[in-house]
Design an enzyme around this catalytic site. Structure first.
Site, PDB file in Angstrom:
ATOM      1  N   ASP A  34      35.269  45.433  40.383  1.00 29.49           N
ATOM      2  CA  ASP A  34      35.503  44.117  40.960  1.00 29.49           C
ATOM      3  C   ASP A  34      34.208  43.657  41.639  1.00 29.49           C
ATOM      4  O   ASP A  34      33.326  44.475  41.930  1.00 29.49           O
ATOM      5  CB  ASP A  34      36.649  44.227  41.974  1.00 29.49           C
ATOM      6  CG  ASP A  34      36.882  42.949  42.749  1.00 29.49           C
ATOM      7  OD1 ASP A  34      36.994  41.886  42.112  1.00 29.49           O
ATOM      8  OD2 ASP A  34      36.930  43.011  43.993  1.00 29.49           O
ATOM      9  N   ASP A  36      33.859  40.527  44.344  1.00 32.07           N
ATOM     10  CA  ASP A  36      34.019  40.115  45.736  1.00 32.07           C
ATOM     11  C   ASP A  36      34.648  41.221  46.571  1.00 32.07           C
ATOM     12  O   ASP A  36      35.731  41.719  46.262  1.00 32.07           O
ATOM     13  CB  ASP A  36      34.898  38.859  45.829  1.00 32.07           C
ATOM     14  CG  ASP A  36      34.237  37.639  45.209  1.00 32.07           C
ATOM     15  OD1 ASP A  36      33.012  37.494  45.353  1.00 32.07           O
ATOM     16  OD2 ASP A  36      34.950  36.836  44.570  1.00 32.07           O
TER      17      ASP A  36
END
Length: 315
Positions: A34, A36
């Site tokens: 991922d 953020d």
């Protein structure tokens, strides 16, 4: 900094996974991360010992709060964040309860950008002006993955164009920090890194018309969207059966769904609500890193795989 490792004491699942990853080595490894608050931190670095903590921007937030966009976009972004972010991060709401709110959030946010005629040039300028930081250990980890030729998929519910530009900016800056001032290079992001996220669609004049494909948000991220991508086919990634998954949300644990894998080691960053969510995260992830931990332990894990594989080959 606190590290919490979860071992499956009944099945010895985690120990078994580590042994297999080490036996197979980097040649069988695929990293899905991922962006953020996983590759980036939850909080910005403190400006001083007494300075208050400031939350780091997401790729959406970096763009929509930038001074280069229409003022109504900035106003709308603040209102949307105040309304929907607490829902996304709630430790008590179920995913089915959160889902309609996440869909509304993304539809409204993307609609604002289209309505106020965002341009491709503004996206680039917003990233250049923004101060997005990366989690400690980012460059060391990414250098290791590049050296070991490990395909690394940055899989995000953010905005592809922002993430791609932010990575280019960061890798270019790292080159400069290391004394490499070459300016003729076209791209700076390592070739083993590929971004999968919500991609903007611009017209011939560079004005935003919308987003391509199905909207990716925090609750529908699965690897099924990867299988038809040129990067997936070109890299023959279906031959890599060991996945190291890095995420920070409950939904991130599903990022490898749809892949034919032998084993998945899931590393979770539990940045906030630690006491409330720790038990659940220990069920979801093999390894849980709390309180905005660095990426050093992930690098150590990959080094362990590589060292064990090299030792086995030597025998």
């Amino acid at each position: 900094m606190q590290y919490i490792y979860r071992y499956f004491t009944l099945s010895h699942g985690f120990a078994r996974k580590v042994k297999k990853f080490a036996r197979d080595g980097p040649e069988q490894l695929l990293v899905i991360a991922d962006f953020d608050r996983t590759l980036t931190p939850y909080y910005k670095p403190r400006r001083g010992p007494k300075a208050p903590l400031e939350q780091e921007s997401s790729s959406h937030g970096l763009l929509m709060s930038s001074s280069v966009v229409h003022p109504q976009v900035r106003v709308g972004e603040r209102e949307l964040f105040a309304r929907f972010y607490p829902v996304e991060m709630s430790p008590v709401l179920s995913e089915s309860e959160k889902l309609p709110f996440m869909e509304q959030w993304y539809d409204k946010a993307h609609g604002l950008l289209v309505e106020h005629a965002l341009t491709k040039a503004q996206v680039k300028e917003a990233v250049e002006l923004g101060g997005l930081t990366f989690r400690p250990g980012f460059h060391s980890l990414l250098k290791l993955l590049e050296t070991r030729e490990v395909p690394t998929l940055v899989f995000s519910a953010g905005i592809y164009d922002v993430i791609h530009a932010a990575l280019e900016k960061e890798f270019k800056a790292e080159r400069k920090r290391n004394g490499d001032a070459s300016s003729g290079q076209q791209t700076y992001t390592p070739g083993n890194v590929h971004v999968v996220s919500n991609m903007m669609r611009f017209d011939a004049q560079g004005r935003l018309q919308g987003f391509d494909g199905t909207t990716i948000h925090s609750l529908n991220k699965s690897a099924r969207v990867l299988l038809d991508s040129p990067f997936w086919k070109k890299g023959q990634l279906e031959k890599r059966h060991n996945v190291l998954l890095l995420g920070d949300s409950r939904g991130d644990v599903r990022m490898a769904e749809g892949l034919k894998t032998d084993e998945i080691i899931r590393v979770g960053f539990l940045n906030v609500h630690v006491e409330e969510a720790l038990e659940e995260y220990l069920e979801l992830y093999d390894v849980v890193l709390t309180h905005d931990a660095s990426l050093a332990s992930v690098e150590m894990l990959i080094e362990q795989f590589a060292a064990a594989s090299a030792k086995e080959e030597a025998h």
